[in-house]
Design a protein around this motif. Structure first.
Motif, PDB file in Angstrom:
ATOM      1  N   ASN A 237     -23.515  23.161  41.782  1.00 18.90           N
ATOM      2  CA  ASN A 237     -24.277  23.384  40.544  1.00 18.90           C
ATOM      3  C   ASN A 237     -25.758  23.537  40.893  1.00 18.90           C
ATOM      4  O   ASN A 237     -26.163  23.259  42.027  1.00 18.90           O
ATOM      5  CB  ASN A 237     -24.098  22.166  39.633  1.00 18.90           C
ATOM      6  CG  ASN A 237     -24.662  20.918  40.289  1.00 18.90           C
ATOM      7  OD1 ASN A 237     -24.131  20.478  41.302  1.00 18.90           O
ATOM      8  ND2 ASN A 237     -25.752  20.392  39.769  1.00 18.90           N
ATOM      9  N   GLY A 238     -26.556  23.909  39.927  1.00 18.16           N
ATOM     10  CA  GLY A 238     -27.994  24.002  40.169  1.00 18.16           C
ATOM     11  C   GLY A 238     -28.731  24.615  38.994  1.00 18.16           C
ATOM     12  O   GLY A 238     -28.121  25.138  38.069  1.00 18.16           O
ATOM     13  N   PRO A 239     -30.054  24.547  39.012  1.00 21.55           N
ATOM     14  CA  PRO A 239     -30.868  25.026  37.892  1.00 21.55           C
ATOM     15  C   PRO A 239     -31.153  26.526  37.957  1.00 21.55           C
ATOM     16  O   PRO A 239     -30.891  27.180  38.973  1.00 21.55           O
ATOM     17  CB  PRO A 239     -32.173  24.246  38.078  1.00 21.55           C
ATOM     18  CG  PRO A 239     -32.285  24.088  39.560  1.00 21.55           C
ATOM     19  CD  PRO A 239     -30.872  23.944  40.077  1.00 21.55           C
ATOM     20  N   GLY A 240     -31.740  27.022  36.881  1.00 23.00           N
ATOM     21  CA  GLY A 240     -32.283  28.379  36.882  1.00 23.00           C
ATOM     22  C   GLY A 240     -31.251  29.473  36.686  1.00 23.00           C
ATOM     23  O   GLY A 240     -30.100  29.237  36.325  1.00 23.00           O
ATOM     24  N   ILE A 265     -18.840  25.200  41.547  1.00 25.53           N
ATOM     25  CA  ILE A 265     -19.013  24.496  40.270  1.00 25.53           C
ATOM     26  C   ILE A 265     -20.311  24.975  39.620  1.00 25.53           C
ATOM     27  O   ILE A 265     -21.367  24.994  40.261  1.00 25.53           O
ATOM     28  CB  ILE A 265     -19.054  22.963  40.476  1.00 25.53           C
ATOM     29  CG1 ILE A 265     -17.666  22.432  40.847  1.00 25.53           C
ATOM     30  CG2 ILE A 265     -19.567  22.258  39.201  1.00 25.53           C
ATOM     31  CD1 ILE A 265     -17.604  20.932  41.089  1.00 25.53           C
ATOM     32  N   CYS A 266     -20.211  25.370  38.367  1.00 29.48           N
ATOM     33  CA  CYS A 266     -21.345  25.728  37.507  1.00 29.48           C
ATOM     34  C   CYS A 266     -22.214  26.836  38.113  1.00 29.48           C
ATOM     35  O   CYS A 266     -21.778  27.976  38.122  1.00 29.48           O
ATOM     36  CB  CYS A 266     -22.129  24.498  37.105  1.00 29.48           C
ATOM     37  SG  CYS A 266     -22.832  24.716  35.452  1.00 29.48           S
ATOM     38  N   LEU A 267     -23.393  26.539  38.657  1.00 32.60           N
ATOM     39  CA  LEU A 267     -24.157  27.631  39.284  1.00 32.60           C
ATOM     40  C   LEU A 267     -23.297  28.264  40.384  1.00 32.60           C
ATOM     41  O   LEU A 267     -23.315  29.485  40.574  1.00 32.60           O
ATOM     42  CB  LEU A 267     -25.483  27.121  39.866  1.00 32.60           C
ATOM     43  CG  LEU A 267     -26.411  28.232  40.348  1.00 32.60           C
ATOM     44  CD1 LEU A 267     -27.243  28.791  39.205  1.00 32.60           C
ATOM     45  CD2 LEU A 267     -27.340  27.755  41.452  1.00 32.60           C
ATOM     46  N   HIS A 269     -20.091  28.616  40.430  1.00 33.46           N
ATOM     47  CA  HIS A 269     -19.120  29.497  39.761  1.00 33.46           C
ATOM     48  C   HIS A 269     -19.801  30.832  39.409  1.00 33.46           C
ATOM     49  O   HIS A 269     -19.247  31.914  39.633  1.00 33.46           O
ATOM     50  CB  HIS A 269     -18.613  28.760  38.511  1.00 33.46           C
ATOM     51  CG  HIS A 269     -18.144  29.601  37.365  1.00 33.46           C
ATOM     52  ND1 HIS A 269     -16.812  29.883  37.140  1.00 33.46           N
ATOM     53  CD2 HIS A 269     -18.831  30.199  36.361  1.00 33.46           C
ATOM     54  CE1 HIS A 269     -16.705  30.620  36.046  1.00 33.46           C
ATOM     55  NE2 HIS A 269     -17.908  30.825  35.551  1.00 33.46           N
ATOM     56  N   GLN A 270     -21.022  30.735  38.895  1.00 32.48           N
ATOM     57  CA  GLN A 270     -21.740  31.961  38.501  1.00 32.48           C
ATOM     58  C   GLN A 270     -22.056  32.812  39.728  1.00 32.48           C
ATOM     59  O   GLN A 270     -21.944  34.048  39.685  1.00 32.48           O
ATOM     60  CB  GLN A 270     -23.024  31.567  37.758  1.00 32.48           C
ATOM     61  CG  GLN A 270     -22.748  30.809  36.462  1.00 32.48           C
ATOM     62  CD  GLN A 270     -23.963  30.064  35.916  1.00 32.48           C
ATOM     63  OE1 GLN A 270     -24.998  29.976  36.572  1.00 32.48           O
ATOM     64  NE2 GLN A 270     -23.837  29.505  34.724  1.00 32.48           N
ATOM     65  N   ILE A 271     -22.417  32.146  40.833  1.00 33.33           N
ATOM     66  CA  ILE A 271     -22.732  32.871  42.066  1.00 33.33           C
ATOM     67  C   ILE A 271     -21.476  33.561  42.609  1.00 33.33           C
ATOM     68  O   ILE A 271     -21.528  34.694  43.089  1.00 33.33           O
ATOM     69  CB  ILE A 271     -23.395  31.923  43.080  1.00 33.33           C
ATOM     70  CG1 ILE A 271     -24.858  31.710  42.646  1.00 33.33           C
ATOM     71  CG2 ILE A 271     -23.322  32.449  44.509  1.00 33.33           C
ATOM     72  CD1 ILE A 271     -25.591  30.626  43.349  1.00 33.33           C
ATOM     73  N   GLN A 307     -20.233  19.457  30.336  1.00 37.05           N
ATOM     74  CA  GLN A 307     -20.788  20.808  30.479  1.00 37.05           C
ATOM     75  C   GLN A 307     -22.304  20.757  30.554  1.00 37.05           C
ATOM     76  O   GLN A 307     -22.926  19.928  29.878  1.00 37.05           O
ATOM     77  CB  GLN A 307     -20.434  21.655  29.243  1.00 37.05           C
ATOM     78  CG  GLN A 307     -18.959  21.839  28.993  1.00 37.05           C
ATOM     79  CD  GLN A 307     -18.389  23.059  29.689  1.00 37.05           C
ATOM     80  OE1 GLN A 307     -19.080  24.061  29.873  1.00 37.05           O
ATOM     81  NE2 GLN A 307     -17.131  22.976  30.087  1.00 37.05           N
ATOM     82  N   ASN A 308     -22.871  21.668  31.309  1.00 35.28           N
ATOM     83  CA  ASN A 308     -24.327  21.803  31.331  1.00 35.28           C
ATOM     84  C   ASN A 308     -24.703  23.166  31.882  1.00 35.28           C
ATOM     85  O   ASN A 308     -24.977  23.308  33.068  1.00 35.28           O
ATOM     86  CB  ASN A 308     -24.951  20.709  32.197  1.00 35.28           C
ATOM     87  CG  ASN A 308     -26.426  20.952  32.400  1.00 35.28           C
ATOM     88  OD1 ASN A 308     -27.065  21.598  31.572  1.00 35.28           O
ATOM     89  ND2 ASN A 308     -26.970  20.458  33.498  1.00 35.28           N
ATOM     90  N   HIS A 309     -24.668  24.180  31.034  1.00 30.36           N
ATOM     91  CA  HIS A 309     -25.101  25.491  31.518  1.00 30.36           C
ATOM     92  C   HIS A 309     -25.691  26.326  30.396  1.00 30.36           C
ATOM     93  O   HIS A 309     -25.343  26.159  29.234  1.00 30.36           O
ATOM     94  CB  HIS A 309     -23.953  26.252  32.204  1.00 30.36           C
ATOM     95  CG  HIS A 309     -22.777  26.548  31.322  1.00 30.36           C
ATOM     96  ND1 HIS A 309     -22.421  27.814  30.945  1.00 30.36           N
ATOM     97  CD2 HIS A 309     -21.867  25.745  30.744  1.00 30.36           C
ATOM     98  CE1 HIS A 309     -21.337  27.777  30.179  1.00 30.36           C
ATOM     99  NE2 HIS A 309     -20.985  26.523  30.036  1.00 30.36           N
TER     100      HIS A 309
HETATM  101  N1  LIG Z   1     -25.232  22.969  35.863  1.00 26.06           N
HETATM  102  C1  LIG Z   1     -25.450  24.140  36.411  1.00 26.06           C
HETATM  103  O1  LIG Z   1     -25.128  24.404  37.562  1.00 26.06           O
HETATM  104  C2  LIG Z   1     -26.210  25.146  35.575  1.00 26.06           C
HETATM  105  C3  LIG Z   1     -26.144  26.550  36.105  1.00 26.06           C
HETATM  106  C4  LIG Z   1     -27.218  27.463  35.535  1.00 26.06           C
HETATM  107  N2  LIG Z   1     -28.528  27.003  35.898  1.00 26.06           N
HETATM  108  C5  LIG Z   1     -27.077  27.565  34.034  1.00 26.06           C
HETATM  109  O2  LIG Z   1     -27.888  27.023  33.307  1.00 26.06           O
HETATM  110  O3  LIG Z   1     -26.152  28.162  33.556  1.00 26.06           O
END
Ligand SMILES: NC(=O)CC[C@H](N)C(=O)O
Length: 375
Positions: A237-240, A265-267, A269-271, A307-309
């Motif tokens: 996961n990660g910000p931004g 996971i999260c970031l 997954h998006q990557i 959840q946090n995205h």
């Molecule tokens: N928790 C996360 O990894 C967040 C991923 C990304 N920064 C978002 O806001 O969607």
């Protein structure tokens, strides 16, 4: 007398309250989180970098703060916005009150505002830039100007800002039931974990699966990681904005080509989505909470997830070798997918919880199983 504080949003809204953390100023994207507990885990989750978090639960700080419930080494959220901080914290593990904890970390925070009104604004208009000023003299016009000057998270690469400076081995082991001692499970797999802002509970749950974990900085080239001969690679996961992390997208393409077991996971997954050629988009107000229902499309089960995205992968842009595995039951958005021709899968929410329910913790078993099968 309480110290005055105010929150201004870029749309012109101003809320007056009082300071419950450090004095000074902070700006960021304002997001609401609906979790009833877990404020310390939320504050220390690096995914909240450059965000001002408001909690919809009205009483925050009841159980104080401690040294164990942190998801990284410091507070990562840019600021905190709450309705009410109780005057006394009560918990056997509490070593410090929330206001003292925030002050010690230099985090500007405001209480005494109508967080329901704030959340309704964010739901109607979407995430907005905001500025909190706390101190004897607070000027609403100055706060509005600072909120409007915040550039927004679109295009902002923060993974390389919050990542570890150097490679390290995660040796903490696994909590025993007494929650104070650790044991070391037998190590079955060598895993390299990319730290884009990794939460500690992810590393703990990987360790519980018998992973010998090496954590690497966000910009570590794939060739360096492959030279370590891992059984699997983990993308944190990660910000931004994920689309701004070109180095991580490039590395993930290499791992996919190498057919190495991969879990995001999260970031992360998006990557993985971006590495496959899919597109990500900014959501209106995102998902931040600990009670989001997600459907496992393989067996129809409904899981309550953390959840946090604020960004999401657009499922319409996924290539043909992707199978969607999970969807959000709140808004139908994509929550997880797996590749049909590679040992790779990922999840948009937070299976490690912390805070939140553990319904979807089975994804960590799935990663171990993939690594076992790939042997
Ligand atoms: N928790 C996360 O990894 C967040 C991923 C990304 N920064 C978002 O806001 O969607």
């Amino acid at each position: 007398m309480p110290i005055p504080a105010l929150l201004a949003l870029e749309d012109g809204s101003v809320f007056h309250g009082h300071a419950v953390g450090a004095t000074g100023e902070t700006t960021g994207e304002v997001v609401f989180n609906t979790a009833m507990t877990g404020y310390q885990e939320i504050l220390t989750d690096p995914s909240y970098s450059r965000q001002l978090v408001t909690l919809t639960y009205p009483h925050i700080g009841n159980t104080g703060c401690n040294a164990e419930d942190v998801e990284s080494e410091t507070v990562q959220a840019a600021g905190l916005i709450v309705r009410d901080v109780p005057r006394r914290a009560s918990n056997w593990r509490s070593s410090e009150s929330l206001p003292d904890y925030l002050k010690r970390h230099g985090i500007v925070a405001i209480a005494g505002i109508d967080t329901r009104r704030l959340t309704r604004i964010l739901r109607d208009k979407g995430a907005l830039a905001g500025c909190i000023l706390a101190g004897e003299q607070v000027d609403a016009e100055a706060a509005l100007a600072k909120a409007r000057a915040f550039p927004g998270l679109n295009g902002m690469d923060l993974a390389k800002v919050v990542t570890t400076a150097r490679t390290y081995a995660w040796n903490e082991g696994v909590y025993n039931l007494d929650k104070t001692t650790f044991s070391q499970p037998a190590r079955r797999f060598k895993v390299v974990a990319y730290d884009f802002g990794v939460k500690r509970n992810i590393l703990r749950l990987l360790a519980e699966q018998g992973c010998d974990i090496t954590v690497v900085p966000a910009q570590t080239p794939a060739t360096e990681v492959l030279a370590m001969k891992p059984d699997g690679v983990f993308l944190s996961n990660g910000p931004g904005d994920p689309a701004a992390c070109d180095y991580a997208i490039a590395a993930t393409k290499t791992f996919l080509e190498a057919k190495i077991p991969l879990f995001g996971i999260c970031l992360g997954h998006q990557i993985m989505g971006l590495a496959l050629g899919a597109k990500t988009l900014k959501m209106k107000f995102g998902h931040h909470g600990a009670n989001h229902p997600v459907k496992d499309l393989d067996d129809g089960r409904v899981l309550i997830t953390s959840q946090n995205h604020g960004f999401a992968v657009d499922p319409a842009t996924l290539p043909a070798n992707v199978r969607v595995t999970h969807n959000s039951l709140f808004d139908g958005s994509l929550q997880g997918f797996a590749l049909t021709d590679r040992p790779a899968f990922c999840f948009q929410g937070h299976p490690e919880a912390s805070p939140g329910p553990h319904d979807i913790g089975y994804l960590f078993d799935r990663f171990a199983q993939l690594m076992q099968e790939a042997r």
